[in-house]
Enzyme design. Sequence first.
Site, PDB file in Angstrom:
ATOM      1  N   CYS A  16     -58.767   5.174  68.550  1.00 18.69           N
ATOM      2  CA  CYS A  16     -58.342   5.749  67.262  1.00 18.69           C
ATOM      3  C   CYS A  16     -59.565   5.957  66.379  1.00 18.69           C
ATOM      4  CB  CYS A  16     -57.362   4.816  66.546  1.00 18.69           C
ATOM      5  SG  CYS A  16     -55.810   4.535  67.407  1.00 18.69           S
ATOM      6  N   ASP A 443     -91.739 -19.326  50.681  1.00 24.03           N
ATOM      7  CA  ASP A 443     -92.578 -19.508  49.504  1.00 24.03           C
ATOM      8  C   ASP A 443     -92.502 -20.988  49.134  1.00 24.03           C
ATOM      9  OD1 ASP A 443     -94.157 -18.883  47.354  1.00 24.03           O
ATOM     10  OD2 ASP A 443     -92.488 -18.293  46.071  1.00 24.03           O
ATOM     11  N   ASP A 648     -88.061 -15.471  46.253  1.00 20.50           N
ATOM     12  CA  ASP A 648     -87.171 -15.322  45.106  1.00 20.50           C
ATOM     13  C   ASP A 648     -86.544 -13.941  45.025  1.00 20.50           C
ATOM     14  OD1 ASP A 648     -89.158 -13.653  44.190  1.00 20.50           O
ATOM     15  OD2 ASP A 648     -89.887 -15.012  42.646  1.00 20.50           O
TER      16      ASP A 648
END
Length: 760
Positions: A16, A443, A648
Amino acid sequence: MEKKSYKIKGMHCASCANIIEGTFKKTDGVTSVEVNYGTEAVKIAFDDKKTNLEALSKKIEPFGYSIVMPSENEPEINQSKKEKLDEIKDQKNKVISAIPLAVISIFIMAWDILSQLKIVSPMNYDTSEFFHHLLPIMASYMLFVVGKPYLLGAYRFFRYGKANMDSLIGIGTITAFFYSFIVTAFEGPLGKFINVEQTYFDVTIVVITFIALGKFLEARSKLKTGDAIEKLLNLQAKTALVIRSGSEKEISVNEVVHGDLIVVKPGQKIPVDGVVAAGTSFIDEAMVTGEPMPKEKKVGDTVVAGTINTNSAFTFKATKIGSETLLAHIVKMVQDAQGSKAPIQALADKISGVFVPIVLVVAFLTLLTWLGLGTYYLGFLKALSFGLMSFVGILVIACPCALGLATPTAIIVGVGKGAKEGILIKDAATLEKLYKVNTVVVDKTGTITKGKPELVSIKNYSPRDASGQSNLNEEEVVAILAGLEKNSEHPIAYAVMEYAKNNSIEIAEAQKFEIIKGKGLRGTINKKEYFAGNAKLISDLKISFDLKTIEAETLQGKTPVILATKSEIIAVFMIADAIKPEAIEAINNLHKLGISLVMLTGDDKNTAEAIAKQVGIDRVVAEALPEDKLVTIKTLQAEGKVVAMAGDGVNDAPALAQADVGIAMGTGTDVAIETAGITLLGGDISKMVKAIKLSKITMRGIKQNLFWAFIYNIVGIPIAAGLLYPFFGVLLNPIFAGLAMAFSSVSVVGNSLRIKGMKL
């Protein structure tokens, strides 16, 4: 031309999805389209000057599909769920009506088989005639009422040349029914040529029952895979208590505007994002960030929509409303991720695209082979009977559903589970890449360390009395230093003040306060002059102090603050960016997963290496500028490493973009959702371990699903064709083919649902 997602009604299998995708791709104005059978949705971009949603929906309506039109009054997720619940209810009613007929058919079949084995006596003539006339009636109901979708599937195949799973089932059951009907209706004339006692009404009845039952169970199971979004939506408050014209007024959350002052009482949900304006309280952020403990919020702190106020009333100012809120971003991100396709799905999609036509060809070739070779060895009557059984069996057992569901159902469950844990995954491709990661670059600040200075140790050098006891205890020296630092805006002052506050130390009052630039502070407390600062200040005061006593700690990145009078040292305070409590355990667990850790930081080498040693980092790159971080990621990739970069999400943007997987260490509303492939709400590094485990669990589930889906068809189709008959005399009855086909999809969805209960 923004790519938007819309629900599709009427999808039953992976074929489908291919029909819809192919139709839209040929439509003028459509620039991009991606149909996902697992989510029953299309992600499409089109030029609204050339086409629109209504026109697109009409394009696929002849094939039995339609686009669920978005409603302004109701979220799409609720519309879709209502549609699905109605469909499931209809399927349930059909199954309930079909099961008694299937039981009667199986009873007749069993009696016939047992009588042939001489275990029971054959049916008497009257009973046999009764069932002989009852079966066509039952089969007619099953085919034309319960099996109506399969009839339509067969019709659309012959009318438009578009075949899906319904087409296969329809052709197979129609063949079995009409052969049986003709034989029964003309048993006198046909009795001279074929065995008119051999009919397949029972096949029509039981096959349709099993398939209807399988589709009902599959639909019900699929509904459970997407409950993560529903739970997220339920977090949204429906009303808000705003202060307008000096009084409190309850309004719909949709009426809140930027700048509104909103009162939140204990036990209430926070309706929108904002900043606390008055009062303090503890907020339960578990369902948004995954953090189990309520977090204190005071004036100036941010609050997030969907979180719960636990103990005190407070007022906050609305800063983000509607689609701007973190909760809205999370919901959108989870929806987009669940609707995306993983690269591993490409093979299944290619196979599904040609699967149905190939199966039809194989079924017809099998029938012709039985009629040709079978007639030569077995005679026409037996060959015709076996040929019809094989033809119907192939069409019934061959189903692309399991292939189509293998990847998306696991992705839906995996992404949803991640959202509950505070792990936001941007798309399925990211989840697949994360599974392959063998090197994680982190970091230091905000990832390994808390990102803010803390007072970590105190050495008290206060003059001693005759008994050797210090004249000033620890609380008193902290009170003096805090009295001086209270007037400073230096980050060190923040660390000292926080320590005093957390330990309930009363801060001394300082007079004649003065900042000594580049060296420290001076002030008078209780008529006594005190100094606080670095080694240069102490040297200027000509006070003897051996710096070697604190050298080891300074090499670890700690900053000394020396408290003194004009003539002597009172205490030395060590300030440091403390390591997150969970960092050491998280890094340990990453090592157990076979992942190496690289610390990439702009801090000096001594500090970085000291922290790396404490937490178990494998490699350190210190004093790095943003462009150096980018070079480091490229270097690691050149070494053949698959790299995930955690930062960040803002300062580390170039490196995050270069990494194979970018991981944003998000905290509260500052989360950089758009920056990285994965966002860890709350900035908890231990969630990185969970994210990698989740990727491994999800990918393992996908591979298991694909394996069984492929094996099922590779083994099932040849058996249904009669491959075992020449060797073992075994021919697969279409009824068992229907049972196998029905539960293949259910087993795939069930295996995906197991991911929900797995521990990360």
